[in-house]
Write a protein that holds these residues in place. Sequence first.
Motif, PDB file in Angstrom:
ATOM      1  N   THR A 123      44.441  46.163  35.207  1.00 46.41           N
ATOM      2  CA  THR A 123      44.464  45.405  36.447  1.00 46.41           C
ATOM      3  C   THR A 123      44.883  46.375  37.539  1.00 46.41           C
ATOM      4  O   THR A 123      45.834  47.144  37.368  1.00 46.41           O
ATOM      5  N   VAL A 124      44.158  46.353  38.646  1.00 44.06           N
ATOM      6  CA  VAL A 124      44.466  47.183  39.809  1.00 44.06           C
ATOM      7  C   VAL A 124      45.391  46.371  40.707  1.00 44.06           C
ATOM      8  O   VAL A 124      45.125  45.197  40.985  1.00 44.06           O
ATOM      9  N   TYR A 125      46.464  47.003  41.159  1.00 42.56           N
ATOM     10  CA  TYR A 125      47.414  46.338  42.047  1.00 42.56           C
ATOM     11  C   TYR A 125      47.438  47.017  43.411  1.00 42.56           C
ATOM     12  O   TYR A 125      47.488  48.247  43.500  1.00 42.56           O
ATOM     13  N   ASP A 126      47.407  46.196  44.448  1.00 36.21           N
ATOM     14  CA  ASP A 126      47.561  46.652  45.823  1.00 36.21           C
ATOM     15  C   ASP A 126      49.058  46.667  46.117  1.00 36.21           C
ATOM     16  O   ASP A 126      49.742  45.656  45.967  1.00 36.21           O
ATOM     17  N   GLU A 176      38.707  40.652  49.166  1.00 31.55           N
ATOM     18  CA  GLU A 176      39.724  40.911  50.191  1.00 31.55           C
ATOM     19  C   GLU A 176      40.360  42.296  50.055  1.00 31.55           C
ATOM     20  O   GLU A 176      41.079  42.750  50.945  1.00 31.55           O
ATOM     21  N   ALA A 177      40.102  42.983  48.954  1.00 31.14           N
ATOM     22  CA  ALA A 177      40.696  44.303  48.720  1.00 31.14           C
ATOM     23  C   ALA A 177      39.764  45.455  49.101  1.00 31.14           C
ATOM     24  O   ALA A 177      40.177  46.611  49.084  1.00 31.14           O
ATOM     25  N   ARG A 178      38.544  45.145  49.456  1.00 29.52           N
ATOM     26  CA  ARG A 178      37.556  46.198  49.727  1.00 29.52           C
ATOM     27  C   ARG A 178      37.736  46.802  51.117  1.00 29.52           C
ATOM     28  O   ARG A 178      38.242  46.169  52.027  1.00 29.52           O
ATOM     29  N   GLY A 179      37.315  48.066  51.227  1.00 27.30           N
ATOM     30  CA  GLY A 179      37.323  48.739  52.520  1.00 27.30           C
ATOM     31  C   GLY A 179      38.666  49.303  52.943  1.00 27.30           C
ATOM     32  O   GLY A 179      38.844  49.684  54.094  1.00 27.30           O
ATOM     33  N   ARG A 180      39.620  49.383  52.028  1.00 26.20           N
ATOM     34  CA  ARG A 180      40.962  49.871  52.375  1.00 26.20           C
ATOM     35  C   ARG A 180      41.400  51.055  51.522  1.00 26.20           C
ATOM     36  O   ARG A 180      42.563  51.411  51.502  1.00 26.20           O
ATOM     37  N   GLY A 181      40.471  51.631  50.755  1.00 27.89           N
ATOM     38  CA  GLY A 181      40.809  52.787  49.934  1.00 27.89           C
ATOM     39  C   GLY A 181      41.299  52.474  48.542  1.00 27.89           C
ATOM     40  O   GLY A 181      41.602  53.383  47.765  1.00 27.89           O
ATOM     41  N   LEU A 182      41.401  51.196  48.186  1.00 29.45           N
ATOM     42  CA  LEU A 182      41.872  50.836  46.843  1.00 29.45           C
ATOM     43  C   LEU A 182      40.875  51.244  45.763  1.00 29.45           C
ATOM     44  O   LEU A 182      41.274  51.627  44.664  1.00 29.45           O
ATOM     45  N   GLY A 183      39.593  51.171  46.060  1.00 27.62           N
ATOM     46  CA  GLY A 183      38.584  51.584  45.087  1.00 27.62           C
ATOM     47  C   GLY A 183      38.725  53.050  44.733  1.00 27.62           C
ATOM     48  O   GLY A 183      38.710  53.429  43.561  1.00 27.62           O
TER      49      GLY A 183
END
Length: 185
Positions: free
Chosen positions: A62-65, A97-104
């Motif tokens: 699981t990826v966590y922000d 909601e997590a896209r476009g912020r460098g999380l990928g």
Amino acid sequence: MLWIGTDTCALGPYRSDLVETYWRWEQDPSLLVGYGRQGPESLEARTEGMGHQLRGENIRFTVYDLADGTPVPAGVTTLLPDRGVRTAEFVIMLAPEARGRGLGHGATRLTLDYAFHVTNLRMVWLKVLAPNAAGINAYAKAGFRRAGTLRQAGYWLGRVCDEIVMDAVASEFGGPSVVKSLFTP
């Protein structure tokens, strides 16, 4: 529980209590287009599949922000290993909601770090639909290189498209390693 991370992103266990959250992300139309899948899946089918995934040989995180200081589930990364040759296919899914912020980029980088320094894989590869320029750029920034093209192998918005094959090899994985830093005094 978080296993490895940076100031903004971390990887933790794949969790059965998040099945409905994972399912919600998987039903997002932009994800369906990005994977080239044509239809949604029922929550019942997803829940049934979760048990199989938890018992399987694949490595899932699981990826966590961590942007707000509190870990918030934001996606999933998966390594589909071929243990006989020490390689794996990489798959990522991020919440809309997590896209476009460098999380990928961060999650991909952490997963490669784990693959090369914990699992001791020698190569990780992926397929991405050719029109997905943002995905291709994020993968390249994280350490993947274009390896080839599967012509007319996918669909993007109802049209046939190519799939790009990208790979990352352990011997070329540069930059800081979160895993190695855990063992450096």
